[in-house]
Scaffold this active site. Structure first.
Site, short mmCIF file in Angstrom:
data_model
loop_
_atom_site.label_atom_id
_atom_site.label_comp_id
_atom_site.label_asym_id
_atom_site.label_seq_id
_atom_site.Cartn_x
_atom_site.Cartn_y
_atom_site.Cartn_z
N GLU A 148 27.43 5.79 -31.82
CA GLU A 148 28.12 4.68 -32.49
C GLU A 148 29.50 4.40 -31.91
OE1 GLU A 148 28.98 8.28 -35.24
OE2 GLU A 148 27.42 7.59 -33.88
N CYS A 157 24.26 13.76 -34.85
CA CYS A 157 25.03 15.00 -34.97
C CYS A 157 24.44 15.93 -36.04
CB CYS A 157 26.50 14.68 -35.24
SG CYS A 157 27.62 16.06 -34.91
N HIS A 193 27.49 11.17 -30.67
CA HIS A 193 27.71 10.03 -31.57
C HIS A 193 27.61 8.72 -30.79
CE1 HIS A 193 29.29 12.17 -35.21
NE2 HIS A 193 29.49 13.10 -34.31
#
Length: 541
Positions: A504, A375, A502
Site C-alpha cells: 500500500e 504483513c 506493505h
C-alpha cells in the site's frame, strides 16, 4: 536556488494542511518544477513508530525505512516523489540531536537555548533536504497558537529573513465555520488566527479557507480586507467527495498562480490532462464491490489510510465503485464474511485480534472468498494453514514471545529483545523479493525481482517451510538476500495472496499497487458481486 513554501494551520487541527501541501506540490510539478515535501511535527515523540494508531493514524514508511507521519503518504501519492527520512522532523528528534551535541561538547560550554540552538537545528533540517530542487513545501504541523510549534515558526521566519522575501512564502490554512441557526459563514476565527501568526513575525501570503461548502465573493473579500491579503490570494477549499479532486479545485481557485507570481517562478500553466483523465475513470461506473477491512485499529479512519487509498486506486482502475466495510477482528461473526466480495487483513502489532483474524482466514480459504493479507495478515494466514491443514501442533498464536524457535512465526535470528529498549529490531524500508515463476504472484507483478517497503518484527520460521509447502501452500516470493518468506498464495482459489511487505505504501492513484489491483479485479468477479448485480437488475426491471 531552492525556493521555500511554508504551510501553516489555524483555528483547529485536522483541516487538511497535508492535502493542501500535497495538492500544491502536484500543481507545481505539473508546471514543470521539481518539488519536494516535508512535514514538521511538534510532538516530542522522536517518531510516530510507537504511537497509538487510534490517536495518530497509520505510520507511513519511506523507501529508506523511516517511520513517519501519514501526511508523507499524501505527498507521495499526489506528487509521485519518493521521500526519505529527513522529510519528517519532530520536536523529539530535534531536542535529542541538540542534547547529544551538548553532551559531546559541540557548543563549547555555552548555555543551550531554544534560540539559537533549537531553531538552528530546525533550519538545518529544513534546508538539508532540498538537494537543488526548485520548490520545497514544508508543512508545519499543529495550529498557530500552540506553544509547541513556536520554535518551528521562528525557524521559518529566520529562513525568510536569511533568504529574502522573493525566495520564501507562507500559505496559511484556516477554517471558516458555518453557523446553522444564523445561516452564516464566519471569518472571525480566520482573522484571529492570522493575528496570532503575525505575533510570531509571519504574515501569510496566501490564505486557504477550509469550509464545508463553497465560499462566496463576499466572504473572500472580507478575509482579504481584514487579513491584508490580495483577493486573488484568498483560496476557497470546500469539502470534496474525492481528495484527488483537490488539485483541480486549487487550480480553479488560482493557488498555483498565486505561488508562481509571489515567487517569480515564471512558469507555464500546469499540464493536468493526465490527472483529469485519471479522474474520468469514475465516469459511468455502476458496479459496486463490497470490501471489508478486518483489523483492530478502529475508531480513527486514518489508522489504515494507505490501505484505504490503495483500494480506492485499484477500484478506480477496475471501473468499480468501492463500498468499504469495517470489521473488528475482536468482535465479528465469521459467517457474516459471506456478505463481502473480498476481505483485506492488514498489518498490526501485538496479540490482540489475532485469533479472530485466523478464524476469518480459515473461512475465506475454505469458502473461496478473495483474500488479501498484508504483513500480520500473512503471518496469520501461515498460522491458520499450518494449524488447520498441516496439523502442526506448534502453530501457536497465543504468544509471540522472546523464545519462539519452535513457533511458525518467529523472530529473526539476529534479533534480541533484551538489548533493544523498544523491543526487537524491525525490518524497515525497501527490500527485494524474488517471485516464483508460474504463480499468480508472477502474473500480478510480471517481474522476477520486485522492491517493496517493509515494517515488521516477526518472520515465517523457515524451519516449517518444507512442511507447509508439502501440504499445498505456495511460497510465491522469497527474499533473495537472506532467504525469508515474502509472499504466499493458494492454488484453485479466486484470490488468496498475502505479503510480508506493505504494498500500500507504493500505490499511486495513476498506478495502483499490483496486489490491490488484482484483488479488486477478483473481488468484482466474485459470485457475490455477480449475484448482487443480477438481483439489483431484477429489482429495477
Amino acid at each position: 536556488m531552492t525556493k521555500y513554501i511554508f504551510v501553516t494551520g489555524g483555528v483547529v487541527s485536522g483541516l487538511g494542511k497535508g492535502i493542501t501541501s500535497a495538492s500544491l506540490g502536484n500543481l507545481l510539478k505539473a508546471r514543470g518544477m521539481s518539488v519536494i515535501n516535508q512535514k514538521l511535527d511538534p510532538y516530542i515523540n522522536v517518531d510516530p513508530d510507537t504511537m497509538n494508531p487510534f490517536q495518530h493514524g497509520e505510520v507511513f514508511v519511506t523507501e529508506d525505512g523511516a517511520t513517519t507521519d501519514l501526511d508523507l503518504g499524501h505527498y507521495e501519492r499526489f506528487t509521485g516523489v519518493n521521500l526519505k527520512k529527513d522529510s519528517n522532523v519532530t520536536t523529539g528528534s530535534i531536542y535529542r540531536k541538540v542534547i547529544e551535541s551538548e553532551r559531546k561538547g559541540d557548543y563549547l560550554g555555552a548555555t543551550v537555548q531554544v534560540i539559537p540552538h533549537i531553531t538552528d537545528e530546525i533550519k538545518r533540517r529544513i534546508k538539508g533536504i532540498s538537494n537543488d530542487v526548485d520548490i520545497q513545501i514544508t508543512e508545519i504541523g499543529g495550529t498557530v497558537g500552540d506553544i509547541e510549534i513556536l520554535p518551528f515558526l521562528e525557524a521559518a521566519r529566520q529562513i525568510r529573513k536569511e533568504l529574502g522575501q522573493e525566495n520564501v512564502m507562507f500559505v496559511h490554512v484556516t477554517l471558516v465555520p458555518y453557523i446553522g441557526p444564523s445561516t452564516e459563514m464566519k471569518t472571525k476565527p480566520t482573522q484571529h488566527s492570522v493575528s496570532v501568526l503575525r505575533s510570531a513575525g509571519i504574515s501569510p501570503d496566501v490564505i486557504v479557507l477550509r469550509s464545508d461548502r463553497t465560499l462566496n465573493d463576499e466572504i473572500k473579500s472580507k478575509v482579504s480586507s481584514f487579513c491584508d491579503v490580495s483577493y486573488e490570494d484568498v483560496i476557497s477549499a470546500p469539502d470534496l467527495e474525492d481528495i484527488y479532486e483537490v488539485p483541480l479545485k486549487m487550480f480553479d481557485e488560482g493557488l498555483d498562480r498565486s505561488v508562481d507570481k509571489r515567487l517569480n517562478l515564471e512558469t507555464n500553466d500546469p499540464d493536468l490532462d493526465k490527472w483529469k483523465n485519471m479522474l474520468k475513470l469514475k465516469d459511468g461506473v455502476s458496479k459496486t464491490v463490497e470490501i471489508a477491512i478486518l483489523g483492530k485499529y478502529f475508531g480513527l479512519p486514518d489508522s489504515y489510510l494507505s490501505v484505504v487509498e490503495s483500494l480506492n486506486h485499484a477500484s478506480l482502475h477496475n471501473k468499480v465503485k468501492l463500498n468499504l466495510h469495517w470489521v473488528d477482528s475482536d468482535n465479528f461473526n465469521v459467517e457474516d464474511l459471506k456478505n463481502y466480495d473480498g476481505v483485506v487483513i492488514p498489518g498490526g502489532f501485538g496479540y490482540r485480534g489475532i485469533e479472530g483474524k485466523i478464524s476469518a482466514i480459515q473461512y475465506l480459504r475454505e469458502e473461496k472468498v478473495p483474500f488479501l493479507g498484508i504483513c500480520l495478515g500473512l503471518q496469520c494466514a501461515v498460522i491458520e494453514y499450518a494449524r488447520n491443514v498441516c496439523g502442526i501442533s506448534d502453530a501457536n498464536s497465543s504468544e509471540f514471545s522472546k523464545n519462539t524457535s519452535n513457533y511458525v512465526i518467529d523472530l529473526l535470528p539476529n534479533q534480541n529483545l533484551e538489548k533493544d529498549d523498544v523491543g526487537a529490531s524491525m525490518r524497515l524500508g525497501t527490500y527485494p523479493c524474488k517471485i516464483k515463476k508460474g504463480t499468480l504472484t508472477s502474473k500480478i507483478y510480471n517481474e522476477e525481482i520486485i522492491y517493496e517497503r517493509h515494517r515488521h518484527r516477526y518472520e515465517v520460521n523457515n524451519k516449517f517451510k518444507e512442511e507447509i509447502e508439502k501440504h499445498g501452500l505456495v511460497i510465491s516470493g522469497m527474499s533473495p538476500d537472506n532467504n525469508l518468506i515474502e509472499m504466499i498464495e493458494i492454488k484453485d482459489h479466486p484470490y488468496f495472496v498475502a505479503s510480508q511487505f506493505h504494498p500500500e505504501f507504493k500505490s499511486r492513484p495513476w498506478e495502483p499497487a499490483p496486489m490491490f489491483k488484482y484483488f479488486i479485479e477478483a473481488a468484482s468477479e466474485n459470485n457475490n458481486s455477480t449475484k448482487k448485480t443480477i438481483e439489483t437488475q431484477k429489482v429495477k426491471d
